[in-house]
Design a protein around this motif. Structure first.
Motif, PDB file in Angstrom:
ATOM      1  N   HIS A   1       9.365  -2.439   3.364  1.00 51.45           N
ATOM      2  CA  HIS A   1       8.001  -2.259   2.863  1.00 51.45           C
ATOM      3  C   HIS A   1       7.065  -3.166   3.637  1.00 51.45           C
ATOM      4  CE1 HIS A   1       9.113   0.193  -0.633  1.00 51.45           C
ATOM      5  NE2 HIS A   1      10.152  -0.610  -0.787  1.00 51.45           N
TER       6      HIS A   1
ATOM      7  N   GLU B   1       6.129  -6.729  -2.883  1.00 52.85           N
ATOM      8  CA  GLU B   1       6.448  -6.022  -4.121  1.00 52.85           C
ATOM      9  C   GLU B   1       5.471  -6.381  -5.237  1.00 52.85           C
ATOM     10  OE1 GLU B   1      10.234  -5.213  -7.128  1.00 52.85           O
ATOM     11  OE2 GLU B   1      10.562  -5.991  -5.112  1.00 52.85           O
TER      12      GLU B   1
ATOM     13  N   ARG C   1       2.520  -4.295  -4.787  1.00 51.78           N
ATOM     14  CA  ARG C   1       2.779  -2.898  -5.155  1.00 51.78           C
ATOM     15  C   ARG C   1       2.865  -2.731  -6.670  1.00 51.78           C
ATOM     16  NH1 ARG C   1       6.872  -3.674  -1.421  1.00 51.78           N
ATOM     17  NH2 ARG C   1       8.495  -3.151  -2.944  1.00 51.78           N
TER      18      ARG C   1
END
Length: 209
Positions: A187, A191, A194
């Motif tokens: 990614h 995180e 996100r």
């Protein structure tokens, strides 16, 4: 001083952009030579007074890993209790450690009693030894990412308890517990971003005086 080609510099900055704090790992074992190549980054890190105060413990036994995992569970429950409402719900959904999957787990410490370096720079700022270890971890993190590995820094822990569980010398201070392995997915964004936990700052806060 050596100069690097623009293409190399572009890839270096891209590597920095793609460095992630990984919590979701595949259980695929790591090649020992690959791991040692990444760990060699510690040897290239700057350190105050050339003290090289980093101390690395490979957490491999089932007993030691269970102790680290139990430590995380207690600390995580205590952290959750500090939030309420929607923020508590959001926290409970976060995956904050990859201890159950990561094939390699390391505890990295700072030896605050080391005589190497003869105290240069650490007499006035003893915390520089810890900063040196963090610098070394950063190089290791980038090296691991360049090799296609993920690294997760577990900070939801009781450091004093972990030091006792791993039976390290009293003068060693925990800098971090790290999970290393192949990530489930790559990614470009963190995180926590996100998941809506927090946003990146729009710009650096740089001040002139």
């Amino acid at each position: 001083m050596r100069e690097f080609e623009p293409a190399f510099r572009d890839e270096l900055y891209e590597l920095m952009r793609w460095r992630r704090d990984v919590r979701r790992f595949r259980t695929t074992p790591l090649d020992e030579a690959l791991l040692m190549r990444c760990l060699d980054a510690f040897s290239h890190a700057p350190s105050v007074g050339l003290s090289e105060p980093w101390r690395i413990v490979r957490v491999e036994s089932a007993e030691a890993r269970a102790a680290a995992r139990a430590n995380f569970e207690v600390a995580n429950a205590e952290a959750l209790a500090r939030y309420d409402g929607d923020q508590a719900d959001n926290y409970a959904k976060l995956k904050l450690a990859g201890m159950d999957q990561a094939p390699v787990q390391l505890a990295v410490f700072c030896d605050e009693a080391t005589t190497k370096g003869h105290g240069l720079g650490a007499g006035s700022m003893p915390e520089m030894r810890r900063y040196s270890v963090v610098s070394a971890v950063t190089l290791f993190w980038l090296a691991a990412r360049a090799e296609g590995l993920g690294l997760g820094w577990v900070s939801v822990l009781d450091p004093a308890q972990l030091c006792r569980d791993l039976d390290v010398p009293e003068d060693w201070a925990l800098i971090g517990y790290f999970c290393i392995g192949y990530p489930e997915a790559d990614h470009e964004t963190p995180e926590l971003l996100r998941e809506g936990w927090e946003a990146r700052a729009a710009a650096l806060d740089i001040r002139s005086i």
